[in-house]
Design a protein around this motif. Structure first.
Motif, PDB file in Angstrom:
ATOM      1  N   ARG A 175      26.119 -14.185  23.316  1.00  0.00           N
ATOM      2  CA  ARG A 175      26.449 -13.091  22.381  1.00  0.00           C
ATOM      3  C   ARG A 175      26.739 -11.801  23.133  1.00  0.00           C
ATOM      4  O   ARG A 175      27.661 -11.063  22.819  1.00  0.00           O
ATOM      5  N   HIS A 176      25.941 -11.548  24.173  1.00  0.00           N
ATOM      6  CA  HIS A 176      26.145 -10.370  25.019  1.00  0.00           C
ATOM      7  C   HIS A 176      27.566 -10.382  25.601  1.00  0.00           C
ATOM      8  O   HIS A 176      28.261  -9.373  25.626  1.00  0.00           O
ATOM      9  N   CYS A 177      28.008 -11.551  26.051  1.00  0.00           N
ATOM     10  CA  CYS A 177      29.342 -11.675  26.657  1.00  0.00           C
ATOM     11  C   CYS A 177      30.436 -11.381  25.640  1.00  0.00           C
ATOM     12  O   CYS A 177      31.429 -10.720  25.962  1.00  0.00           O
ATOM     13  N   ASP A 178      30.278 -11.877  24.422  1.00  0.00           N
ATOM     14  CA  ASP A 178      31.288 -11.631  23.393  1.00  0.00           C
ATOM     15  C   ASP A 178      31.414 -10.141  23.097  1.00  0.00           C
ATOM     16  O   ASP A 178      32.514  -9.610  22.969  1.00  0.00           O
ATOM     17  N   ARG A 179      30.279  -9.474  23.008  1.00  0.00           N
ATOM     18  CA  ARG A 179      30.327  -8.033  22.724  1.00  0.00           C
ATOM     19  C   ARG A 179      30.930  -7.261  23.895  1.00  0.00           C
ATOM     20  O   ARG A 179      31.670  -6.304  23.725  1.00  0.00           O
ATOM     21  N   PHE A 180      30.609  -7.709  25.098  1.00  0.00           N
ATOM     22  CA  PHE A 180      31.148  -7.081  26.298  1.00  0.00           C
ATOM     23  C   PHE A 180      32.671  -7.181  26.296  1.00  0.00           C
ATOM     24  O   PHE A 180      33.383  -6.190  26.522  1.00  0.00           O
ATOM     25  N   ALA A 181      33.194  -8.382  26.018  1.00  0.00           N
ATOM     26  CA  ALA A 181      34.646  -8.587  26.041  1.00  0.00           C
ATOM     27  C   ALA A 181      35.330  -7.665  25.027  1.00  0.00           C
ATOM     28  O   ALA A 181      36.360  -7.060  25.323  1.00  0.00           O
ATOM     29  N   ARG A 182      34.714  -7.532  23.864  1.00  0.00           N
ATOM     30  CA  ARG A 182      35.303  -6.674  22.831  1.00  0.00           C
ATOM     31  C   ARG A 182      35.319  -5.219  23.294  1.00  0.00           C
ATOM     32  O   ARG A 182      36.306  -4.509  23.155  1.00  0.00           O
ATOM     33  N   GLU A 183      34.217  -4.776  23.864  1.00  0.00           N
ATOM     34  CA  GLU A 183      34.120  -3.382  24.327  1.00  0.00           C
ATOM     35  C   GLU A 183      35.092  -3.098  25.464  1.00  0.00           C
ATOM     36  O   GLU A 183      35.789  -2.073  25.470  1.00  0.00           O
ATOM     37  N   ALA A 184      35.161  -4.015  26.437  1.00  0.00           N
ATOM     38  CA  ALA A 184      36.022  -3.795  27.603  1.00  0.00           C
ATOM     39  C   ALA A 184      37.485  -3.731  27.186  1.00  0.00           C
ATOM     40  O   ALA A 184      38.260  -2.902  27.674  1.00  0.00           O
ATOM     41  N   GLU A 185      37.853  -4.588  26.267  1.00  0.00           N
ATOM     42  CA  GLU A 185      39.216  -4.614  25.737  1.00  0.00           C
ATOM     43  C   GLU A 185      39.596  -3.241  25.183  1.00  0.00           C
ATOM     44  O   GLU A 185      40.674  -2.718  25.439  1.00  0.00           O
TER      45      GLU A 185
END
Ligand code: TYD
Ligand code: ZN
Length: 415
Positions: A91-101
């Motif tokens: 879940r942490h990774c999914d949120r990270f990808a969204r934020e970085a994008e």
């Protein structure tokens, strides 16, 4: 000097890795410790390497680092740790990808490189959002998993050579990520310069590192082990980035692994309120002075002592104690409390590669979770305390039977 002990070799590090300063003072001394991710086969009788585990603080730039560097080939080329085991992490990774994008303003389908990407768990979050994913990681044992997930993979330590290969085979990267790897790196200048080499002019470099402020505030001393060469503050990291033309665009604290910071570098010039606020926080918290570290050292002694006393008492009362999560920090904690299999009978872990092995130093056996049902313990010591909610959820049968949890950090608690 290269010192050989068993199969481990290491050398002292006498200058600050960020500023080159030589005024280093000891903040934590955990004595001789085994390598925290070196799991032992039950028939392996050879003595384990024991290496000093001492954290020093640079009195010039406030960076903290270990007093020694262990040969990285011993720690990272076959790596038992797998990111994908934990759903909290996914879940942490999914949120990270969204934020970085969003922050990096990534163009559709842009190339993304993850350095030290382990089994490709973070990259899969980017692949799911339509980016072209590339991974560089020295753990050859994990490469097939990453390739099967559709990522381009290069099995190597990150540095000049890997950057040249990346530049030859792959496009310039719009995003380079390095999560929980920068603290593993001895030569930070080579690492950053290699990132600058593959980064597109409009690209961003995002790193996640454990934050020294969290380590100290929450007494997370068991996250100190030989793989973690540096314990960062923001200020020294900015200085490092600047030397390679990388300037901070955004920073924030993140809860994963007990608390870290996520820092975005770009090639422009930015005025970030978040960066300014964190620098102020570091100064106001006294993190550039001695006193928080003295308090930290006292807390560590307290936790080690209390844990040993509690485990000894449970043994005297004839209670059975098991532990959950054969994490690296668990290895340090158990060794720091001088626990062995008479105090903690077994450790359960869901990682197949760890099961059937013995934990480093303590030689406590590691078993699948089902052992909690066949040999039910009275107490369960949570060694992966960063995943406490997930572990409590997975062990509801244990608590329904009246089992109690021992949570060691930030202060020993029995629930
Ligand atoms: P972790 O805390 O991620 O890292 P470190 O080794 O850096 O201290 O390790 C957690 C360990 O706990 C890892 O071996 C996987 C294990 N684990 C499980 O077996 N089941 C779970 O549900 C969770 C959350 C972790
Ligand atoms: Zn320094």
């Amino acid at each position: 000097m290269q010192t050989a002990m068993g199969d481990a070799s290491y050398h002292p590090r006498e200058e600050c890795r960020i500023c080159g300063g030589r005024r280093l003072s000891v903040i934590v001394d955990l004595g001789l410790m085994p390598l925290a991710n070196r799991f032992i086969s039950p028939d392996d009788r050879a003595p384990e390497p024991r290496i000093p585990l001492v954290v020093m603080r640079c009195m010039d730039c406030a960076n903290a680092q270990l007093s020694v560097v262990v040969d990285p080939a011993l720690m990272f080329t076959t790596y038992a740790y797998r990111s994908g085991v934990s759903s909290t992490f996914i879940r942490h990774c999914d949120r990270f990808a969204r934020e970085a994008e969003e922050i990096a303003g990534l163009p559709r389908g842009a190339p993304v490189l993850d350095i030290g990407g382990n089994d490709g768990t973070l990259l899969s979050s980017f692949a799911g959002r339509g980016y072209r994913t590339h991974l560089v990681d020295p753990a050859g044992n994990l490469a097939p998993t990453s390739r099967a997930a559709g990522h381009e993979v290069l099995s190597a330590f990150w540095g000049h050579e890997a950057a040249e290969k990346s530049a030859r085979q792959w496009p310039c990267m719009e995003l380079v990520t390095a999560t929980n790897v920068v603290a593993h790196v001895d030569d930070l200048d080579e690492f950053f310069s290699a990132v600058a080499r593959v980064l597109a002019p409009t690209g961003h470099f995002v790193l996640e590192v454990p934050y020294l402020a969290d380590l100290v505030e929450k007494s997370e001393f068991d996250t100190i082990y030989h793989e973690h060469l540096s314990y960062f503050l923001l200020q020294p990291l900015l200085r490092l980035g600047e030397r390679h033309g990388l300037r901070a665009r955004y920073v924030r604290r993140i809860p994963i692994h007990g608390g870290g910071l996520r820092l975005y570098f770009g090639r422009g010039t930015y005025a970030s309120d978040a960066v300014r606020a964190m620098l102020d926080f570091e100064r106001d918290a006294g993190l550039h002075e001695e006193h928080p570290y003295r308090r930290f050292a006292r807390e560590i002694d307290w936790i080690r002592g209390e844990l040993r006393t509690a485990l000894t008492r449970f043994r005297e009362e004839g209670k059975r104690v098991a532990a959950y999560g054969a994490s690296a920090k668990g290895a340090i904690l158990l060794n720091a409390a001088q626990a062995d299999s008479t105090l903690v009978q077994y450790i359960v872990d869901d990682t197949p590669e760890k099961q059937g092995h013995l934990a480093p130093g303590t030689r406590i056996p590691i078993s699948p979770r089902s052992r909690l049902d066949t040999e039910p313990p009275d107490y369960l010591l949570i060694l992966a305390w960063n995943f406490v909610d997930e572990i409590v959820e997975k062990t509801s049968a244990f608590s329904t039977r009246g089992g109690r949890y021992i949570i060691p950090v930030p202060a020993l608690r029995i629930l």
